[in-house]
Design a protein around this motif. Structure first.
Motif, short mmCIF file in Angstrom:
data_model
loop_
_atom_site.label_atom_id
_atom_site.label_comp_id
_atom_site.label_asym_id
_atom_site.label_seq_id
_atom_site.Cartn_x
_atom_site.Cartn_y
_atom_site.Cartn_z
N ARG A 30 -20.41 10.63 13.00
CA ARG A 30 -19.39 11.55 12.48
C ARG A 30 -18.57 10.88 11.37
N ASP B 93 -21.49 12.49 18.33
CA ASP B 93 -20.67 12.01 17.20
C ASP B 93 -21.02 10.61 16.74
N SER C 81 -21.60 15.60 11.58
CA SER C 81 -21.17 15.80 10.20
C SER C 81 -22.31 16.23 9.28
#
Length: 232
Positions: free
Chosen positions: A198, A195, A223
Motif C-alpha cells: 500500500r 496492504d 493501491s
C-alpha cells in the motif's frame, strides 16, 4: 517536689532521644544497604537501541543477540542507532543467527544499507519500521518469511530482493515505501497479506506466478500498483 518532677521529666526526655536516635541510625543503615543492593542490579538502558533487557548480548559491532528457544539467535541493533551500514553475521558464539528481531532496527534513521545472510529465515514484525534513510537491502537465499510491517515507512528504500524460497510476505510489509520502483516476487511465495504494498506510489510488481495465487489476500495490492504476471 517540683525539682524532683523536673529531674524525672529530664531523664525521660534523654531516654526518648537516645531511643529515637538509635532507631534512626538503624533505619538509615537498612535503607543504605537496601539501596546498595538494588543499585547493583540496575542496568542503565537510556542509550539502548534494540537492546531491551539483560538477556540481549551486544558485540563489538554494536549488534545485539537474543537467544531463542530453538538455540539460535535473533539479532537487533545494539546500544546505538547511529550505524549506517550493517552486515549481519551468520553466527554468534557458535550458534546460527536465524532471525531479525521484532522491532530490532526500528527507527534507525541513519541506517542506509543492510546485508542479511542465508542463515536468517525470518524478518520479524516491524523489524525496520521507519528506517527513513534505508536505501538498499540484500537478502540471501534461505529467507522464508518477511514479517508484518517489516519495512513499513522505509520511504527511501530503492533496492530490495525477495529471494527464491520466501513463502510469506506479511501485512503492510512494504507500506509507504515510496521510492521503491520495482520488486520481483518469486513463485515460492504462497501468501501475501493485506496492504503489503500500500502507498508504494512508484512501484511495479513482477511476479513469477502466472496469475493470482489462491492464498494471496484480495487486498495484497490495495493501491493497485502495476503487476506483471508470469515474469521470469
Amino acid at each position: 517536689m517540683k525539682r524532683a518532677l523536673l529531674s524525672f521529666l529530664t531523664v525521660i526526655f534523654l531516654i526518648s532521644s537516645l531511643v529515637l536516635s538509635a532507631c534512626n541510625d538503624s533505619n538509615n543503615g537498612k535503607s543504605s544497604m537496601g539501596s546498595s543492593n538494588n543499585n547493583s542490579n540496575i542496568t542503565d538502558n537510556s542509550q539502548c537501541g534494540g537492546v531491551t533487557d539483560e538477556d540481549t548480548h551486544v558485540d563489538n559491532e554494536n549488534l545485539g543477540y537474543r537467544l531463542l528457544d530453538n538455540g539460535t539467535y535473533a539479532v537487533s541493533v545494539g546500544r546505538s542507532k547511529s550505524l549506517s551500514q550493517i552486515t549481519i553475521p551468520k553466527s554468534y558464539k557458535g550458534k546460527a543467527v536465524t532471525m531479525i528481531a521484532e522491532e530490532g532496527f526500528k527507527n534507525c534513521e541513519k541506517l542506509e544499507a543492510i546485508e542479511i545472510p542465508s542463515s536468517v529465515t525470518v524478518i520479524g514484525m516491524l523489524a525496520f519500521e521507519n528506517c527513513s534513510s534505508l536505501e538498499n537491502v540484500e537478502i540471501a537465499e534461505g529467507m522464508r518469511e518477511i514479517g508484518h510491517g517489516a519495512f513499513l515507512g522505509c520511504m527511501s528504500l530503492e533496492n530490495i530482493n525477495i529471494p527464491q524460497g520466501v513463502e510469506i510476505i506479511g501485512d503492510s510489509s512494504f507500506y509507504c515505501c515510496q521510492a521503491l520502483t520495482s520488486i520481483e516476487i518469486p513463485a515460492s511465495v504462497t501468501i501475501v497479506c493485506d496492504d503489503a504494498f500500500r502507498d508504494c506510489k512508484s512501484l511495479t510488481i513482477y511476479c513469477e506466478a502466472q496469475n493470482l495465487p489462491s492464498r494471496w489476500s484480495k487486498s495484497w495490492n490495495a493501491s493497485n500498483c502495476p503487476v506483471a504476471w508470469g515474469h521470469k
